[in-house]
Design an enzyme around this catalytic site. Structure first.
Site, mmCIF file in Angstrom:
data_model
loop_
_atom_site.group_PDB
_atom_site.id
_atom_site.type_symbol
_atom_site.label_atom_id
_atom_site.label_comp_id
_atom_site.label_asym_id
_atom_site.label_seq_id
_atom_site.Cartn_x
_atom_site.Cartn_y
_atom_site.Cartn_z
ATOM 1 N N SER A 152 36.217 76.815 -39.732
ATOM 2 C CA SER A 152 35.115 77.359 -38.933
ATOM 3 C C SER A 152 33.798 76.723 -39.359
ATOM 4 C CB SER A 152 35.049 78.875 -39.129
ATOM 5 O OG SER A 152 33.845 79.369 -38.575
ATOM 6 N N CYS B 123 32.384 92.013 -41.744
ATOM 7 C CA CYS B 123 33.015 92.521 -40.534
ATOM 8 C C CYS B 123 33.316 94.010 -40.625
ATOM 9 C CB CYS B 123 34.314 91.777 -40.272
ATOM 10 S SG CYS B 123 34.175 90.023 -40.534
HETATM 11 C C1 LIG Z 1 34.687 83.778 -41.291
HETATM 12 C C2 LIG Z 1 36.163 83.759 -41.433
HETATM 13 C C3 LIG Z 1 37.018 83.689 -40.322
HETATM 14 C C4 LIG Z 1 36.489 83.749 -38.904
HETATM 15 O O1 LIG Z 1 35.782 82.605 -38.510
HETATM 16 P P1 LIG Z 1 34.762 82.732 -37.268
HETATM 17 O O2 LIG Z 1 34.411 81.321 -36.946
HETATM 18 O O3 LIG Z 1 33.616 83.545 -37.758
HETATM 19 O O4 LIG Z 1 35.508 83.392 -36.164
HETATM 20 C C5 LIG Z 1 38.374 83.612 -40.520
HETATM 21 N N1 LIG Z 1 38.879 83.602 -41.763
HETATM 22 C C6 LIG Z 1 38.107 83.662 -42.860
HETATM 23 C C7 LIG Z 1 38.738 83.631 -44.208
HETATM 24 C C8 LIG Z 1 36.732 83.749 -42.736
HETATM 25 O O5 LIG Z 1 35.966 83.836 -43.831
#
Ligand SMILES: *Cc1c(COP(=O)(O)O)cnc(C)c1O
Length: 403
Positions: A203, A329
């Site tokens: 991401s 979250c």
């Molecule tokens: C932030 C995160 C995600 C989600 O990524 P987004 O781009 O925000 O949807 C998934 N897995 C982990 C471990 C993360 O830290």
């Protein structure tokens, strides 16, 4: 010290760095061509797209750029990996193994597959530092198992899992391995070939690219079905006009993050370890969550007995410090973090947890400032806490022992 602004929440998100913005700007301004069109301007957008794909490929050690598929987020990449394998490998089986400490992008997708699509899901236990139990993994694999999905580095407590060992176990039994590497990119080395990873999620906004862009690495030979139906983009697997500025930004950001990783960690690891040491020295009834070794470089997570994480965050915010309790979250929810529960913390102390995560722009002065504010804030909250009063009056024994 004078009041400072300290951003210590890099596991939640990071800001777009200037070089990344610079790389993106032309594609937000004059270079707005649609890569599917045929004129020159469109071809330049297409070239930028493919250049970014190569940047991601190199950063994670993939064999070919065609193994990289851009998505709209890390969450989408996680969804695609799980739902895609479940659909494509239905003939082989319906069993997916994951862990109790995954991000909700994995856990809630597994819950959906279980409740709506009839998948069988095993949630592997972890040890008290958050490492996946390898013996449990070995025992959990059955002939119906089609996928193991494991988080590379934990977003809440910073634990780095032994991916090579996990991959060896999976491949001995002929099971695919998906790794959520969202917290790992740019912080620890990743080599999908050497590590034996079949699918990997990343991401952009966790490494100074913008929000709303991610990627799924799909090893050649792992042929997942299309995830978004429509046009022919992303080799017909993920339709939608590509987010060229975001993708260009992510390409630039991952290249910089990997190039600067060693230098950055030389700074962050001593900062992390000093903060851990000073909290342990100066604040009683504090427990480090997660391991001391094999821990993300800028990652600190503590539980403070007798206080609520939320009040701690509010007072830190008033002092100019951005931090998080467990996972961003789940703030607003009263349930304690599933990760802290999985490592065996009792409810009472899981509620008083604080996560401080550093990144490239943090300095030793930020640690000084945090240590100037944090001990006083913790004491102030304890003075107002009925639980602490019970302890002072000798009516309860603390769970975390005084140092
Ligand atoms: C932030 C995160 C995600 C989600 O990524 P987004 O781009 O925000 O949807 C998934 N897995 C982990 C471990 C993360 O830290």
């Amino acid at each position: 010290m004078e009041k400072r602004f300290v951003y210590a929440d890099h596991s939640a998100t990071t800001g777009v760095r200037p070089e990344v913005l610079e790389a993106m700007l032309p594609y937000l301004k004059e270079e707005y061509g649609n890569p599917s069109s045929i004129y020159n301007m469109a071809r330049r957008a297409k070239e930028a797209l493919e250049h970014a794909r190569e940047q991601v490929q190199k950063a994670i050690g993939a064999k070919a750029a065609t193994e990289i598929y851009f998505t709209g987020s890390g969450t989408e990449a996680d969804n695609w990996a799980l739902k895609g394998v479940f659909e494509a490998y239905a003939k082989k089986g319906d069993h997916i193994i994951t862990t109790a400490v995954e991000h909700h992008a994995i856990l809630h997708t597994c819950e959906y597959l279980e409740k709506v699509r009839g998948a069988k899901i095993t949630y592997l236990p972890v040890d008290s530092e958050g490492f996946v139990r390898l013996d449990a993994l070995e025992q959990a694999i059955t002939p119906e198992t089609i996928l193991v999905s494991v988080i590379m580095a934990n977003n809440e407590i910073g634990t780095i899992n032994p991916i090579e060992e996990i991959s060896r176990i999976c491949h001995e039994k002929g099971v695919l391995l998906h790794v959520d590497a969202v917290q790992a990119v740019g912080n620890i080395p990743i080599d999908v070939q050497a590590m034996g990873i079949d699918l990997l999620s990343i991401s952009g906004h966790k490494f100074n690219a913008p929000k709303g862009v991610g990627a799924l690495y799909m090893r050649k030979g792992v042929n997942l079905p299309s995830f978004i139906h429509g046009g022919d983009q992303e080799r017909k697997k993920r339709a939608a006009t590509e987010n060229i500025p975001g993708i260009v930004g992510m390409g630039k950001a991952i290249e910089l993050a990997v190039a600067e990783m060693e230098e950055k960690n030389k700074k962050l690891i001593p900062m992390r370890d000093r903060l851990i040491r000073e909290i342990e020295e100066k604040i009683p009834f504090a427990k480090l969550n997660g391991p001391r070794e094999n821990r993300l470089p800028g990652h600190v997570n503590f539980s403070f007995e007798f206080i609520e994480g939320e009040s701690l965050l509010l007072l830190l915010d008033m002092a100019g410090i951005c931090a998080s309790s467990g996972s961003a979250c789940t703030s607003g929810s009263l349930d304690p973090s599933h990760v802290l529960m999985a490592i065996g913390l009792p409810h009472e102390i899981a509620h008083g947890s604080l996560r401080l995560t550093f990144g490239r722009e943090n300095t030793e002065e930020d640690v000084d400032y945090i240590m100037e504010k944090l001990p006083g804030i913790v004491s102030r909250l304890r003075e107002m806490s009925p639980l602490y009063e019970d302890y002072v009056n000798g009516n309860v024994t603390p769970i975390i022992m005084k140092k």
